[in-house]
Design an enzyme around this catalytic site. Structure first.
Site, PDB file in Angstrom:
ATOM      1  N   TYR A 143    -115.714  -5.121  47.476  1.00 52.63           N
ATOM      2  CA  TYR A 143    -117.024  -5.368  48.101  1.00 52.63           C
ATOM      3  C   TYR A 143    -117.757  -4.062  48.431  1.00 52.63           C
ATOM      4  O   TYR A 143    -118.944  -4.065  48.732  1.00 52.63           O
ATOM      5  CB  TYR A 143    -116.878  -6.205  49.379  1.00 52.63           C
ATOM      6  CG  TYR A 143    -116.379  -7.622  49.134  1.00 52.63           C
ATOM      7  CD1 TYR A 143    -116.464  -8.203  47.879  1.00 52.63           C
ATOM      8  CD2 TYR A 143    -115.835  -8.368  50.149  1.00 52.63           C
ATOM      9  CE1 TYR A 143    -116.007  -9.492  47.652  1.00 52.63           C
ATOM     10  CE2 TYR A 143    -115.376  -9.665  49.935  1.00 52.63           C
ATOM     11  CZ  TYR A 143    -115.463 -10.217  48.673  1.00 52.63           C
ATOM     12  OH  TYR A 143    -115.011 -11.498  48.453  1.00 52.63           O
ATOM     13  N   LYS A 194    -102.371  -8.321  42.975  1.00 52.40           N
ATOM     14  CA  LYS A 194    -102.167  -8.668  41.569  1.00 52.40           C
ATOM     15  C   LYS A 194    -101.608  -7.425  40.870  1.00 52.40           C
ATOM     16  O   LYS A 194    -102.269  -6.826  40.005  1.00 52.40           O
ATOM     17  CB  LYS A 194    -103.493  -9.105  40.929  1.00 52.40           C
ATOM     18  CG  LYS A 194    -103.994 -10.455  41.402  1.00 52.40           C
ATOM     19  CD  LYS A 194    -103.297 -11.621  40.714  1.00 52.40           C
ATOM     20  CE  LYS A 194    -103.778 -11.801  39.286  1.00 52.40           C
ATOM     21  NZ  LYS A 194    -103.062 -12.912  38.613  1.00 52.40           N
ATOM     22  N   ASP A 227    -102.629 -15.242  42.887  1.00 55.77           N
ATOM     23  CA  ASP A 227    -102.843 -16.592  42.353  1.00 55.77           C
ATOM     24  C   ASP A 227    -101.718 -17.522  42.811  1.00 55.77           C
ATOM     25  O   ASP A 227    -101.959 -18.656  43.224  1.00 55.77           O
ATOM     26  CB  ASP A 227    -102.980 -16.579  40.824  1.00 55.77           C
ATOM     27  CG  ASP A 227    -101.926 -15.727  40.134  1.00 55.77           C
ATOM     28  OD1 ASP A 227    -101.263 -14.924  40.807  1.00 55.77           O
ATOM     29  OD2 ASP A 227    -101.764 -15.871  38.902  1.00 55.77           O
ATOM     30  N   ASP A 251    -110.446 -12.830  51.501  1.00 56.43           N
ATOM     31  CA  ASP A 251    -111.623 -13.670  51.699  1.00 56.43           C
ATOM     32  C   ASP A 251    -111.307 -15.092  51.231  1.00 56.43           C
ATOM     33  O   ASP A 251    -111.534 -16.075  51.949  1.00 56.43           O
ATOM     34  CB  ASP A 251    -112.766 -13.072  50.859  1.00 56.43           C
ATOM     35  CG  ASP A 251    -114.110 -13.644  51.225  1.00 56.43           C
ATOM     36  OD1 ASP A 251    -114.169 -14.499  52.114  1.00 56.43           O
ATOM     37  OD2 ASP A 251    -115.116 -13.239  50.600  1.00 56.43           O
ATOM     38  N   ASP A 255    -109.878 -18.623  53.594  1.00 56.64           N
ATOM     39  CA  ASP A 255    -110.625 -19.882  53.590  1.00 56.64           C
ATOM     40  C   ASP A 255    -109.744 -21.050  53.159  1.00 56.64           C
ATOM     41  O   ASP A 255    -109.866 -22.150  53.691  1.00 56.64           O
ATOM     42  CB  ASP A 255    -111.856 -19.790  52.675  1.00 56.64           C
ATOM     43  CG  ASP A 255    -113.078 -19.303  53.434  1.00 56.64           C
ATOM     44  OD1 ASP A 255    -112.896 -18.724  54.524  1.00 56.64           O
ATOM     45  OD2 ASP A 255    -114.214 -19.506  52.953  1.00 56.64           O
TER      46      ASP A 255
END
Ligand code: NAD
Length: 370
Positions: A143, A194, A227, A251, A255
């Protein structure tokens, strides 16, 4: 009498002042019954600050935030300020707070109270008793990484670029927060990246492993690909204690974890910054919901996310574990009595207002402290 604790309350917009009113009720209760006094200051943020002070957060409020031991925020924004200039939009106040306080670690607990286990979209047995904590790196990663932008290539095709970038120190400071928190909980950390396809993920894994060996060998450490972590969170969420991950994966995963618990009106958060020379860590506590303009001013909002944010503040900024637990147990008790604001209403339960829920929590505090 315990030493004064400097608390800055920024109630903000919409339901912010309503839910914060119930925090004030608990602050008064603690003063009266626990002899814990807070030195409480209040200031404006978001739309309320735009209206009164011409911008979403004033320099004076920023100074107060810098000088406070903890900041408790309600919510910012609403349709009234939809057309103000981008630089002074209500959310810019919150972004400035996060940036200037250098809040690099975002803590999102996903805690399922027994009384609400059936409200989850997952099977009750998967989530009943769930208590996990996601620590998300908040100031680095894709970001913020450079280069970034959209360019037009020869021939007219367009190209968008963002850069995922982490340094050793950025990884180590957030991992240290996760390990320290794990020691106060289930003593387990799962580090998520990852590493199989991203060099920044490989670096993340190496640095977390190195820090663990050097300083936190007593904490159980595991690694998981992001993942798979998304899958495991909905398959068997109770396998986790503390999850630490980067800004982007955090992020999304936080959620996902939020939805395990049912309602937005129940979810607290904390954002922590670096320690200063006296060992004090800058910190901002806030519910994850917004200003809910659709129900603002109607005494309908659920104040529990903000009360649970206050409990996090007691735990992390003031090391008041016993008092934090007391507030959490009082919330649990009010729910166990069948009291529900509209957002968590279930058949056969008793509807209550914002103030009704706050009163029930203080009555439960009375009963628990008796
Ligand atoms: P929201 O979280 O305000 O509301 C989403 C829905 O959930 C609404 O139906 C609302 O009534 C309900 N809800 C939220 N909190 C509740 C509570 N405590 N009790 C009962 N019901 C609750 O999200 P939104 O509608 O997307 O955004 C509204 C405004 O809030 C926007 O201006 C947005 O920018 C702002 N916002 C601010 C923050 C923040 O300050 N941290 C976070 C998210 C959104």
């Amino acid at each position: 009498m315990a030493a004064n604790k400097k608390l800055l309350i920024l109630a903000g917009d919409g339901i912010g002042p309503e839910v914060m009113g119930e925090v004030r009720r608990v602050v008064d209760w603690m003063d009266r019954r626990r002899h814990v006094s807070f030195d409480v200051a209040e200031a404006l943020v978001g739309g309320a600050a735009i209206d009164e002070e011409g911008g979403p957060i004033s320099d004076a409020t920023m100074d107060a935030a810098m000088g406070a031991d903890a900041v408790l925020l309600g919510a910012c924004g609403g349709p009234k300020w939809a057309d103000v200039a981008f630089e002074i939009r209500p959310e810019a106040g919150l972004l400035r707070l996060r940036k200037d306080l250098e809040l690099f670690a975002n803590l999102r607990p996903a805690l399922v109270f027994d009384a609400l286990a059936e409200a989850s979209t997952l099977k009750t047995e998967l989530v009943a008793g769930l208590d996990i904590l996601i620590v998300r790196e908040l100031t680095g990663g894709v970001y913020f990484g450079e280069p970034r932008g959209i360019e037009t290539l020869e021939g007219g095709e367009r190209r968008g670029v963002n850069t995922q970038v982490y340094t050793t120190s950025e990884i180590v400071r957030v991992a240290r927060v996760a390990f320290d928190l794990a020691r106060k909980r289930g003593n387990r950390v799962c580090s998520v990246e990852k590493a199989n396809v991203m060099e920044s993920g490989l670096l993340w894994r190496e640095e977390v492993t190195r820090l663990h060996a050097a300083e936190y060998a007593d904490v159980e450490l595991s690694h998981m690909l992001a993942d798979n972590c998304g899958m495991q969170l909905v398959r068997a969420p109770k396998q986790f204690d503390v999850i630490v991950t980067d800004n982007l994966f955090g992020d999304m995963l936080s959620d996902v974890a939020s939805m395990l618990t049912g309602s937005l009106g129940m979810l607290p958060s904390a954002s922590l910054g670096p320690e200063d020379s006296s060992g004090r860590r800058r910190a901002l506590y806030e519910p994850i919901h917004g200003s809910a303009p659709d129900i603002a001013g109607e005494n309908k909002a659920n104040p529990l996310a903000t009360l649970l944010s206050f409990a996090m503040m007691l735990r992390y900024s003031f090391d008041m574990e016993e008092d934090a637990l007391l507030v959490e147990r009082a919330v649990e008790r009010a729910l166990a009595q069948g009291l529900r604001t509209g957002d968590i209403m279930q058949p056969g339960m008793t509807p209550v207002s914002t103030t009704g829920m706050g009163e029930a929590v203080t009555a439960a505090l009375d009963a628990l402290a008796a």
